[in-house]
Scaffold this active site. Structure first.
Site, PDB file in Angstrom:
ATOM      1  N   ARG A 256      -6.989  -4.718  -1.641  1.00 41.66           N
ATOM      2  CA  ARG A 256      -7.096  -4.712  -3.174  1.00 41.66           C
ATOM      3  C   ARG A 256      -7.792  -3.151  -3.384  1.00 41.66           C
ATOM      4  O   ARG A 256      -8.411  -2.510  -2.936  1.00 41.66           O
ATOM      5  CB  ARG A 256      -7.633  -5.509  -4.323  1.00 41.66           C
ATOM      6  CG  ARG A 256      -8.213  -6.445  -3.903  1.00 41.66           C
ATOM      7  CD  ARG A 256      -9.619  -6.559  -4.553  1.00 41.66           C
ATOM      8  NE  ARG A 256      -9.909  -5.477  -5.192  1.00 41.66           N
ATOM      9  CZ  ARG A 256     -10.850  -4.508  -5.288  1.00 41.66           C
ATOM     10  NH1 ARG A 256     -11.524  -4.858  -4.083  1.00 41.66           N
ATOM     11  NH2 ARG A 256     -11.258  -4.034  -5.927  1.00 41.66           N
ATOM     12  N   GLY A 257      -7.433  -2.749  -5.239  1.00 37.19           N
ATOM     13  CA  GLY A 257      -7.810  -1.301  -5.147  1.00 37.19           C
ATOM     14  C   GLY A 257      -6.721   0.086  -4.958  1.00 37.19           C
ATOM     15  O   GLY A 257      -6.306  -0.023  -3.579  1.00 37.19           O
ATOM     16  N   ALA A 258      -7.045   0.897  -6.244  1.00 39.41           N
ATOM     17  CA  ALA A 258      -5.316   2.090  -6.012  1.00 39.41           C
ATOM     18  C   ALA A 258      -5.902   2.471  -4.941  1.00 39.41           C
ATOM     19  O   ALA A 258      -4.429   2.540  -4.017  1.00 39.41           O
ATOM     20  CB  ALA A 258      -5.375   2.231  -7.934  1.00 39.41           C
TER      21      ALA A 258
ATOM     22  N   ARG B 128       2.500  -3.581  -6.374  1.00 36.56           N
ATOM     23  CA  ARG B 128       1.440  -3.797  -6.906  1.00 36.56           C
ATOM     24  C   ARG B 128       1.933  -2.717  -8.101  1.00 36.56           C
ATOM     25  O   ARG B 128       1.753  -1.228  -7.923  1.00 36.56           O
ATOM     26  CB  ARG B 128       0.108  -3.588  -6.654  1.00 36.56           C
ATOM     27  CG  ARG B 128      -0.381  -4.368  -5.778  1.00 36.56           C
ATOM     28  CD  ARG B 128      -0.940  -5.972  -6.420  1.00 36.56           C
ATOM     29  NE  ARG B 128      -2.057  -5.959  -7.175  1.00 36.56           N
ATOM     30  CZ  ARG B 128      -2.866  -5.314  -7.937  1.00 36.56           C
ATOM     31  NH1 ARG B 128      -3.194  -5.791  -6.629  1.00 36.56           N
ATOM     32  NH2 ARG B 128      -3.416  -5.481  -8.704  1.00 36.56           N
TER      33      ARG B 128
ATOM     34  N   GLN C 136     -13.682 -10.347  -8.744  1.00 39.34           N
ATOM     35  CA  GLN C 136     -13.704  -9.012  -7.666  1.00 39.34           C
ATOM     36  C   GLN C 136     -15.267  -8.722  -7.434  1.00 39.34           C
ATOM     37  O   GLN C 136     -16.045  -7.357  -6.769  1.00 39.34           O
ATOM     38  CB  GLN C 136     -12.859  -7.839  -7.668  1.00 39.34           C
ATOM     39  CG  GLN C 136     -11.889  -8.707  -8.217  1.00 39.34           C
ATOM     40  CD  GLN C 136     -10.849  -8.433  -8.601  1.00 39.34           C
ATOM     41  OE1 GLN C 136     -11.614  -9.244  -9.975  1.00 39.34           O
ATOM     42  NE2 GLN C 136      -9.504  -8.389  -8.745  1.00 39.34           N
TER      43      GLN C 136
ATOM     44  N   ASP D 125      -6.901   2.833 -12.011  1.00 40.95           N
ATOM     45  CA  ASP D 125      -5.751   2.398 -10.893  1.00 40.95           C
ATOM     46  C   ASP D 125      -4.683   2.968 -11.421  1.00 40.95           C
ATOM     47  O   ASP D 125      -3.706   3.042 -11.283  1.00 40.95           O
ATOM     48  CB  ASP D 125      -5.369   0.976 -11.483  1.00 40.95           C
ATOM     49  CG  ASP D 125      -5.242  -0.148 -10.531  1.00 40.95           C
ATOM     50  OD1 ASP D 125      -5.195  -0.115  -9.166  1.00 40.95           O
ATOM     51  OD2 ASP D 125      -7.122  -0.279 -10.999  1.00 40.95           O
TER      52      ASP D 125
ATOM     53  N   ASN E 237      -7.267  -0.174 -15.707  1.00 44.53           N
ATOM     54  CA  ASN E 237      -8.182  -0.398 -14.746  1.00 44.53           C
ATOM     55  C   ASN E 237      -8.125  -2.183 -15.498  1.00 44.53           C
ATOM     56  O   ASN E 237      -7.251  -2.144 -15.457  1.00 44.53           O
ATOM     57  CB  ASN E 237      -9.716   0.376 -14.685  1.00 44.53           C
ATOM     58  CG  ASN E 237     -10.740   0.117 -13.719  1.00 44.53           C
ATOM     59  OD1 ASN E 237     -10.334   0.054 -12.566  1.00 44.53           O
ATOM     60  ND2 ASN E 237     -11.647  -0.589 -14.411  1.00 44.53           N
ATOM     61  N   LYS E 238      -8.704  -2.614 -14.481  1.00 46.99           N
ATOM     62  CA  LYS E 238      -8.726  -4.046 -13.536  1.00 46.99           C
ATOM     63  C   LYS E 238      -9.155  -4.432 -15.697  1.00 46.99           C
ATOM     64  O   LYS E 238     -10.308  -4.066 -16.291  1.00 46.99           O
ATOM     65  CB  LYS E 238      -9.873  -4.341 -13.011  1.00 46.99           C
ATOM     66  CG  LYS E 238      -9.813  -5.634 -13.034  1.00 46.99           C
ATOM     67  CD  LYS E 238      -8.686  -6.388 -12.783  1.00 46.99           C
ATOM     68  CE  LYS E 238      -8.510  -5.652 -11.385  1.00 46.99           C
ATOM     69  NZ  LYS E 238      -7.059  -6.741 -10.605  1.00 46.99           N
TER      70      LYS E 238
END
Length: 376
Positions: free
Chosen positions: A82-84, A125, A228, A269, A279-280
């Site tokens: 995970r994480g762009a 995603r 996270q 992201d 973003n998250k």
């Protein structure tokens, strides 16, 4: 302001052990890009894609090997990785696996199945623009008719990976220069080595600033429902000796009121052309709190995260994940109740003090300042 350290990019960390897989550093290609932190969330090993399973951290360090694009897409969707930026790197290697598979099965007709696999990777995603950026770049790799596509594809995937690491190092340097000596900062979600090709975006800046004596403590939001911050950011920083304190997301407002940090530092992201940032989920709330309490707000992301084809944050697709993730955190579903689970939110550009990329800093972010960076 503290002078920047001369050896800014020297990082000596013990490698993360691999549990349950017979993979050692001696088996890795000398051409493989190396994560400066030693975590290696994404790497190419013996012709396979190896991903550190982030769902199991911090309790277990476990790596999964992937041999086709379908498995890679599943791991992206299920947040093994995970994480762009890390998603983009993983998808690039997934494209290599796809090209190999379809070349072996179809010879010169390999590209039809390959392009179908790329669409599958893209859909895993949809909010993270780095994913589509990396997949589109892999689709443009020049392969001569009648030639095995794997060597050219692998070379391009490695370039994407190495470029991401280099960009993280450049962003760490540029972002740390914005931070005053001996302050506290707050971060949300995980934008570290686990979320990138290596070192991290937001955590790359934090690592650099801590080494230079500019940061004395990091506050890390839990970041529900996947935690996270509590599981991943705390793990990354603690293994390097960076002072980190985890707080519940709902405790941030009280922290801002009683002991405000100097900066909120987050990743992204997707960044729209006008500077709005996806973003998250929970990032927007922090930006509002920061503005209310006079705390500055920094977004750190590679220039590939800037989507000049998306005019504003209103056009960014927001991934809606399964409600079961919410109920899992609660210990089980409540009969008769529903759960909504948006994975991201959008922070307006006017709430952001600086967007840091490897090409420079947009301060304040705007359509003009971002365009100038992208075309630099």
């Amino acid at each position: 302001m503290v002078r920047a350290a001369k050896a800014r990019h020297s990082i000596a960390l013990a490698p993360v052990p691999t549990k349950g897989l017979p993979v050692s550093d001696s088996e890795r290609s000398t051409e493989e890009p190396r994560d400066p932190s030693g975590i290696d969330a994404v790497r190419w090993t013996e012709g396979k894609l190896e991903l550190l399973d982030q769902r199991r951290l911090p309790g277990e360090v476990r790596r999964l090997l992937h041999e086709d694009a379908t498995a890679t897409a599943r791991s992206i969707r299920e947040m093994v990785v995970r994480g762009a930026p890390a998603i983009g790197v993983a998808a690039a290697y997934g494209a290599v696996l796809s090209a190999r598979q379809h070349w072996k099965a179809s010879g010169d007709g390999w590209r039809e199945g390959f392009l179908a696999d790329l669409e599958q990777l893209k859909a895993a995603r949809p909010t993270a623009v780095n994913l589509s950026w990396a997949v589109d770049r892999m689709s443009r790799v020049d392969v001569q008719p009648g030639s095995d596509p794997e060597p050219a594809m692998l070379a391009e995937a490695r370039r994407i990976h190495a470029e991401d690491i280099a960009m993280n190092l450049a962003m760490a340097e540029k972002g740390s220069e914005l931070i005053e000596e001996s302050c506290t900062v707050l971060t949300h979600c995980n934008a570290g080595a686990l979320a990138t090709g290596g070192l991290g975006t937001a955590l790359g800046v934090i690592r650099q600033a801590w080494r230079e004596g500019r940061i004395k403590r990091v506050w890390a939001d839990e970041t529900r429902p996947w935690l996270q911050g509590a599981r991943l950011t705390a793990w990354e920083l603690a293994r390097e000796g960076v002072p980190v304190t985890v707080i519940a997301d709902s405790a941030a407002a009280q922290l801002f009121r009683s002991d405000p940090p100097a900066w909120v530092i987050v990743g992204a992201d997707r960044i729209a052309a006008n500077g709005d940032v996806a973003n998250k989920i929970g990032t927007y709330a922090l930006a509002v709190l920061a503005r209310q309490h006079g705390v500055r707000f920094m977004v750190v992301a590679p220039s590939s995260t800037v989507d000049m084809d998306t005019p504003t944050g209103a056009e960014i697709p927001i991934e809606e994940r399964a409600g079961e993730e919410i109920w899992a955190a609660a210990g089980g579903a409540v009969e008769g109740a529903e759960a909504a689970n948006p994975a991201f939110d959008v922070t307006p550009a006017e709430l952001i003090d600086a967007i840091v990329t490897e090409k420079g800093v947009a301060r304040p972010p705007s359509r003009e300042s971002l365009a100038a960076l992208i075309t630099a």
